[in-house]
Design a protein around this motif. Structure first.
Motif, mmCIF file in Angstrom:
data_model
loop_
_atom_site.group_PDB
_atom_site.id
_atom_site.type_symbol
_atom_site.label_atom_id
_atom_site.label_comp_id
_atom_site.label_asym_id
_atom_site.label_seq_id
_atom_site.Cartn_x
_atom_site.Cartn_y
_atom_site.Cartn_z
ATOM 1 N N TRP A 84 0.863 -1.181 0.000
ATOM 2 C CA TRP A 84 0.000 0.000 0.000
ATOM 3 C C TRP A 84 0.898 1.229 0.000
ATOM 4 C CZ3 TRP A 84 -1.281 -4.572 2.041
ATOM 5 C CH2 TRP A 84 -2.585 -5.045 1.857
ATOM 6 N N ALA A 85 0.614 2.159 -0.906
ATOM 7 C CA ALA A 85 1.438 3.353 -1.067
ATOM 8 C C ALA A 85 0.631 4.607 -0.728
ATOM 9 C CB ALA A 85 1.961 3.452 -2.495
ATOM 10 N N ASP A 86 1.335 5.652 -0.278
ATOM 11 C CA ASP A 86 0.645 6.909 0.020
ATOM 12 C C ASP A 86 0.455 7.728 -1.257
ATOM 13 O OD1 ASP A 86 3.107 8.064 -0.569
ATOM 14 O OD2 ASP A 86 3.590 8.558 1.518
ATOM 15 N N GLU A 87 0.000 8.958 -1.116
ATOM 16 C CA GLU A 87 -0.334 9.777 -2.286
ATOM 17 C C GLU A 87 0.881 10.145 -3.120
ATOM 18 O OE1 GLU A 87 0.241 12.439 1.286
ATOM 19 O OE2 GLU A 87 -0.794 10.553 0.816
ATOM 20 N N LYS A 92 4.049 2.184 2.236
ATOM 21 C CA LYS A 92 3.874 2.397 3.670
ATOM 22 C C LYS A 92 3.593 1.104 4.427
ATOM 23 C CE LYS A 92 4.662 6.754 4.030
ATOM 24 N NZ LYS A 92 5.835 7.208 4.822
ATOM 25 N N THR A 93 2.857 0.186 3.815
ATOM 26 C CA THR A 93 2.568 -1.098 4.438
ATOM 27 C C THR A 93 2.636 -2.173 3.376
ATOM 28 O OG1 THR A 93 0.188 -0.888 4.094
ATOM 29 C CG2 THR A 93 1.063 -0.055 6.172
ATOM 30 N N ALA A 94 2.820 -3.419 3.817
ATOM 31 C CA ALA A 94 2.907 -4.517 2.856
ATOM 32 C C ALA A 94 2.622 -5.840 3.546
ATOM 33 C CB ALA A 94 4.290 -4.562 2.203
ATOM 34 N N ILE A 95 2.091 -6.786 2.778
ATOM 35 C CA ILE A 95 1.997 -8.181 3.189
ATOM 36 C C ILE A 95 2.945 -8.953 2.290
ATOM 37 C CG2 ILE A 95 0.530 -10.210 3.399
ATOM 38 C CD1 ILE A 95 -1.831 -8.363 3.803
ATOM 39 N N VAL A 96 3.895 -9.652 2.888
ATOM 40 C CA VAL A 96 4.987 -10.276 2.139
ATOM 41 C C VAL A 96 5.082 -11.748 2.529
ATOM 42 C CG1 VAL A 96 7.454 -10.160 1.606
ATOM 43 C CG2 VAL A 96 6.230 -8.074 2.227
#
Length: 289
Positions: A84-87, A92-96
């Protein structure tokens, strides 16, 4: 008019292969372009969504559920991820999920992890860092969290176990990555629950520098509430396995009718005082030999 198209895409992204089986769009044809985000890739039309569905149940011969999205690593240190990326396009977050650590000197990871970025002003600003991980290829999932606090608000945290199993909360030392060495364990032990509130007694266990269990310095018997110091079979409300106890501070009742509760014991340099009834003390003189 609603147009339904079966779209088969293989996106060769740096984190793996993303297979899209079906995409549904209303009134327009999906148009895919080059991603504007850092790292490139293919961009799905803005505000469009993929709808994936299946009627396939458990496929025993293949050993998995019908997989509508599959991310695959094709090199041993590749790291398939959903991010998930910001604007600004910054992750910023990830599932890996991946097998090998970036550092070849580290042991294999073999886990699914949830990652979030570090502090913008810290040692590793804005870098994704593993916060929670669940391993695979092992029978017992040793779930881990890193650099974290766990807050349970308006709820409880429960550790349950079947017959004969210890239920432990362990405090340990960590070194060399994920290697831990126990120091203390808080335990509800696996003694059989035979009725009359017996079994599942409380223990505090201590360990040596090498992580070997040494003894049980504190215990409580669930059936009678007896407390053991240095033992696990207390026969009185307080049972001390030692040759002395210590009351560090002295106190002197003002009189034999000074405020006190039954069973209180105090001492000073001349007398030992015992409260034998509410606000009623007796004393015995201390002599040397």
């Amino acid at each position: 008019m609603k147009v339904l198209r079966a779209v088969s895409l293989t996106l060769g992204l740096t984190f793996g292969v993303f297979s899209i089986v079906h995409a549904e769009a209303s009134g327009i044809d999906p148009q895919f372009t080059n991603s504007r985000l850092p790292g490139g890739g293919i961009e799905v039309p803005h505000n469009q969504r993929f709808q994936l569905s299946t009627d396939q149940q458990w496929i025993y011969s293949q050993g998995h559920l019908s997989d509508l999205i599959r991310l695959q690593w094709t090199a041993d240190r590749a790291k398939p991820a959903i991010s998930w990326a910001d604007e600004t396009g910054q992750d910023k977050t990830a599932i890996v999920s991946h097998a090998k650590a970036n550092d070849p000197e580290q042991q294999d990871h073999n886990h699914l992890s949830i990652e979030t970025t570090m502090s913008p002003t810290g040692k590793y600003p804005n870098q994704l860092f593993t916060r929670f991980e669940v391993p695979y290829d092992q029978d017992i999932a040793e779930i881990r969290t890193h650099s974290a606090n766990l807050n349970v608000v308006d709820g409880l945290m429960r550790i349950a176990g079947s017959v004969g199993v210890n239920r432990d909360v362990q405090l340990a030392k960590t070194a060399n990555g994920n290697v831990t060495t126990p120091r203390w364990t808080v335990r509800a032990d696996g003694t059989t629950e035979s009725g009359a509130n017996a079994g599942s007694n409380f223990r505090i266990i201590r360990y040596s520098d090498s992580g070997e269990e040494m003894d049980t310095p504190f215990s409580i018997n669930r059936s009678n509430g007896n407390v053991g110091i240095g033992n696990t079979d207390a026969t009185a409300k307080l049972d001390v396995n030692g040759d002395r106890i210590r009351i560090r501070k002295s106190a002197t009742p003002a009189s034999s009718s000074a405020p006190g509760n039954v069973g209180e014991i105090v001492w000073d340099s001349e007398y030992l005082y015992i409260c034998i009834a509410p606000n009623k003390w007796k004393r015995t003189e201390l002599t040397s030999w």
